[in-house]
Design a protein around this motif. Sequence first.
Motif, PDB file in Angstrom:
ATOM      1  N   ILE A   1       0.856  -1.140  -0.056  1.00 56.52           N
ATOM      2  CA  ILE A   1      -0.058  -0.208   0.047  1.00 56.52           C
ATOM      3  C   ILE A   1       1.113   1.373  -0.023  1.00 56.52           C
ATOM      4  O   ILE A   1       0.673   2.242  -0.852  1.00 56.52           O
ATOM      5  N   HIS A   2       1.920   1.366   0.836  1.00 55.93           N
ATOM      6  CA  HIS A   2       2.682   2.272   0.935  1.00 55.93           C
ATOM      7  C   HIS A   2       3.456   2.732  -0.252  1.00 55.93           C
ATOM      8  O   HIS A   2       3.938   3.915  -0.773  1.00 55.93           O
ATOM      9  N   SER A   3       3.570   1.585  -1.331  1.00 56.01           N
ATOM     10  CA  SER A   3       4.294   1.785  -2.561  1.00 56.01           C
ATOM     11  C   SER A   3       3.176   1.995  -3.724  1.00 56.01           C
ATOM     12  O   SER A   3       3.350   3.102  -4.299  1.00 56.01           O
ATOM     13  N   ASP A   4       2.386   1.485  -3.684  1.00 51.92           N
ATOM     14  CA  ASP A   4       1.493   1.150  -5.184  1.00 51.92           C
ATOM     15  C   ASP A   4      -0.172   1.492  -4.658  1.00 51.92           C
ATOM     16  O   ASP A   4      -0.842   1.125  -5.443  1.00 51.92           O
ATOM     17  N   GLY A   5      -0.206   1.613  -3.293  1.00 48.51           N
ATOM     18  CA  GLY A   5      -1.676   1.771  -2.986  1.00 48.51           C
ATOM     19  C   GLY A   5      -1.951   3.111  -2.331  1.00 48.51           C
ATOM     20  O   GLY A   5      -1.240   4.345  -2.212  1.00 48.51           O
ATOM     21  N   CYS A   6      -3.222   3.568  -1.935  1.00 48.47           N
ATOM     22  CA  CYS A   6      -3.495   4.806  -1.149  1.00 48.47           C
ATOM     23  C   CYS A   6      -5.055   4.509  -0.493  1.00 48.47           C
ATOM     24  O   CYS A   6      -5.759   3.627  -0.613  1.00 48.47           O
ATOM     25  N   ARG A   7      -5.181   5.556   0.399  1.00 49.22           N
ATOM     26  CA  ARG A   7      -6.579   5.437   1.150  1.00 49.22           C
ATOM     27  C   ARG A   7      -7.120   6.592   0.629  1.00 49.22           C
ATOM     28  O   ARG A   7      -6.774   7.848   1.075  1.00 49.22           O
ATOM     29  N   ILE A   8      -8.375   6.802   0.260  1.00 51.16           N
ATOM     30  CA  ILE A   8      -9.194   7.858  -0.225  1.00 51.16           C
ATOM     31  C   ILE A   8     -10.409   7.808   0.305  1.00 51.16           C
ATOM     32  O   ILE A   8     -10.787   6.892   1.070  1.00 51.16           O
TER      33      ILE A   8
ATOM     34  N   LYS B   1     -16.978  -1.761   5.072  1.00 43.32           N
ATOM     35  CA  LYS B   1     -16.706  -1.177   6.325  1.00 43.32           C
ATOM     36  C   LYS B   1     -15.759  -1.808   7.217  1.00 43.32           C
ATOM     37  O   LYS B   1     -14.765  -1.334   7.687  1.00 43.32           O
ATOM     38  N   ALA B   2     -16.142  -3.326   7.442  1.00 41.95           N
ATOM     39  CA  ALA B   2     -15.067  -4.041   8.340  1.00 41.95           C
ATOM     40  C   ALA B   2     -13.981  -4.437   7.896  1.00 41.95           C
ATOM     41  O   ALA B   2     -12.934  -4.138   8.615  1.00 41.95           O
ATOM     42  N   SER B   3     -13.625  -4.513   6.480  1.00 40.11           N
ATOM     43  CA  SER B   3     -12.287  -4.498   5.993  1.00 40.11           C
ATOM     44  C   SER B   3     -11.524  -3.248   5.899  1.00 40.11           C
ATOM     45  O   SER B   3     -10.303  -3.347   6.139  1.00 40.11           O
ATOM     46  N   VAL B   4     -12.192  -2.201   5.815  1.00 38.62           N
ATOM     47  CA  VAL B   4     -11.310  -1.009   5.781  1.00 38.62           C
ATOM     48  C   VAL B   4     -11.007  -0.718   7.307  1.00 38.62           C
ATOM     49  O   VAL B   4     -10.044  -0.008   7.490  1.00 38.62           O
ATOM     50  N   ALA B   5     -11.765  -0.959   8.296  1.00 32.31           N
ATOM     51  CA  ALA B   5     -11.590  -0.627   9.676  1.00 32.31           C
ATOM     52  C   ALA B   5     -10.250  -1.738  10.080  1.00 32.31           C
ATOM     53  O   ALA B   5      -9.300  -1.128  10.694  1.00 32.31           O
ATOM     54  N   LEU B   6     -10.108  -2.897   9.428  1.00 23.32           N
ATOM     55  CA  LEU B   6      -8.927  -3.425   9.589  1.00 23.32           C
ATOM     56  C   LEU B   6      -7.609  -2.929   9.300  1.00 23.32           C
ATOM     57  O   LEU B   6      -6.538  -3.161   9.789  1.00 23.32           O
ATOM     58  N   MET B   7      -8.070  -2.559   7.940  1.00 22.00           N
ATOM     59  CA  MET B   7      -6.800  -1.807   7.037  1.00 22.00           C
ATOM     60  C   MET B   7      -6.141  -0.829   7.827  1.00 22.00           C
ATOM     61  O   MET B   7      -5.162  -0.336   7.958  1.00 22.00           O
ATOM     62  N   ASP B   8      -7.314   0.118   8.340  1.00 24.67           N
ATOM     63  CA  ASP B   8      -6.979   1.446   8.859  1.00 24.67           C
ATOM     64  C   ASP B   8      -6.217   1.017  10.206  1.00 24.67           C
ATOM     65  O   ASP B   8      -5.282   1.772  10.606  1.00 24.67           O
ATOM     66  N   THR B   9      -6.561  -0.181  10.869  1.00 19.79           N
ATOM     67  CA  THR B   9      -5.789  -0.459  12.386  1.00 19.79           C
ATOM     68  C   THR B   9      -4.353  -0.788  11.894  1.00 19.79           C
ATOM     69  O   THR B   9      -3.516  -0.742  12.729  1.00 19.79           O
ATOM     70  N   HIS B  10      -4.106  -1.693  10.848  1.00 21.88           N
ATOM     71  CA  HIS B  10      -2.722  -2.137  10.457  1.00 21.88           C
ATOM     72  C   HIS B  10      -1.910  -1.581   9.349  1.00 21.88           C
ATOM     73  O   HIS B  10      -0.805  -1.661   9.379  1.00 21.88           O
ATOM     74  N   VAL B  11      -2.548  -0.633   8.570  1.00 23.86           N
ATOM     75  CA  VAL B  11      -2.030   0.115   7.494  1.00 23.86           C
ATOM     76  C   VAL B  11      -2.038   1.244   7.703  1.00 23.86           C
ATOM     77  O   VAL B  11      -1.154   2.382   7.949  1.00 23.86           O
ATOM     78  N   GLY B  12      -3.291   2.066   7.442  1.00 17.39           N
ATOM     79  CA  GLY B  12      -3.478   3.462   7.561  1.00 17.39           C
ATOM     80  C   GLY B  12      -2.884   4.133   6.303  1.00 17.39           C
ATOM     81  O   GLY B  12      -2.355   3.697   5.385  1.00 17.39           O
ATOM     82  N   PRO B  13      -3.253   5.403   6.256  1.00 10.78           N
ATOM     83  CA  PRO B  13      -2.820   6.278   5.121  1.00 10.78           C
ATOM     84  C   PRO B  13      -1.312   6.494   5.214  1.00 10.78           C
ATOM     85  O   PRO B  13      -0.829   6.505   6.463  1.00 10.78           O
ATOM     86  N   LYS B  14      -1.045   6.762   3.910  1.00  7.29           N
ATOM     87  CA  LYS B  14       0.542   7.300   3.880  1.00  7.29           C
ATOM     88  C   LYS B  14       0.753   8.648   4.713  1.00  7.29           C
ATOM     89  O   LYS B  14      -0.284   9.468   4.652  1.00  7.29           O
ATOM     90  N   HIS B  15       1.744   8.843   5.112  1.00  7.27           N
ATOM     91  CA  HIS B  15       1.958  10.295   5.690  1.00  7.27           C
ATOM     92  C   HIS B  15       3.482  10.625   5.280  1.00  7.27           C
ATOM     93  O   HIS B  15       4.245  10.051   4.890  1.00  7.27           O
TER      94      HIS B  15
END
Length: 238
Positions: free
Chosen positions: A156-163, A224-238
């Motif tokens: 995700i940090h290379s070729d992904g994003c959270r929008i 929603k549940a999958s995004v919540a898991l992704m937020d917990t372990h990945v999150g947006p780039k910063h």
Amino acid sequence: MARQFNIPLGTIGYWKHTDRAKRGECPGKHDPKCPRCDGRDLDEAAYSYLLGLYLGDGHISHYSAHRVPNLMITCTESWPGLMDDCEQAMRAVFPENSVCRVRKIGCRNVKVYSKHLHCLFPQHGPGKKHERSIVLEPWQQAIVDAHPWEFIRGLIHSDGCRITNWTTRMVGGERKRYEYPRYFFTNVSDDIRRLYTDTLDKLGIEWKHCTRNGNPYNISVARKASVALMDTHVGPKH
């Protein structure tokens, strides 16, 4: 010898140094150990993250000016935290090697030099990644299975994003705007996308293909549940 045979003194010195290095006689110098060749301990969590970065935005180069190949991860200037995480992972995987950042226009290349890059990243080869087969070695797959979230985070940090996506719905006879978070991963390589989705499946993350302009290069996570898991372990780039 240099005067007698009209050979530059530096060349004679380099030949002497090379000969001594082959016999291990250079004082204070040693080749850093390799987890694959020498059995050195490997920070597997950091490696899983670095592997994800490499498959997305990394490559190994060996310029003629350097005798040692380098792994280079290209990071945009907009995400300094990503560069910090990348450098930290490189230092954890290659604790005895030099890591540096090279400034380019709008980005920086985070680099590490090592003679054992091909041992740790056997996916390296001529040409673009999406034009050749990308398959993990059994030992790499075992590391990804043990540290799947780090691998997903690297991808995700290379070729992904959270929008923040949006749509409209009729509520009480009135059309209202509805916003929701969504993760995208975009890569032209079928093999790399498959590595991503196979890992998502093992983590119980729901995903789907998102075809744009006839190209099935995008993987979407919007439940929603999958995004919540992704937020917990990945999150947006910063």
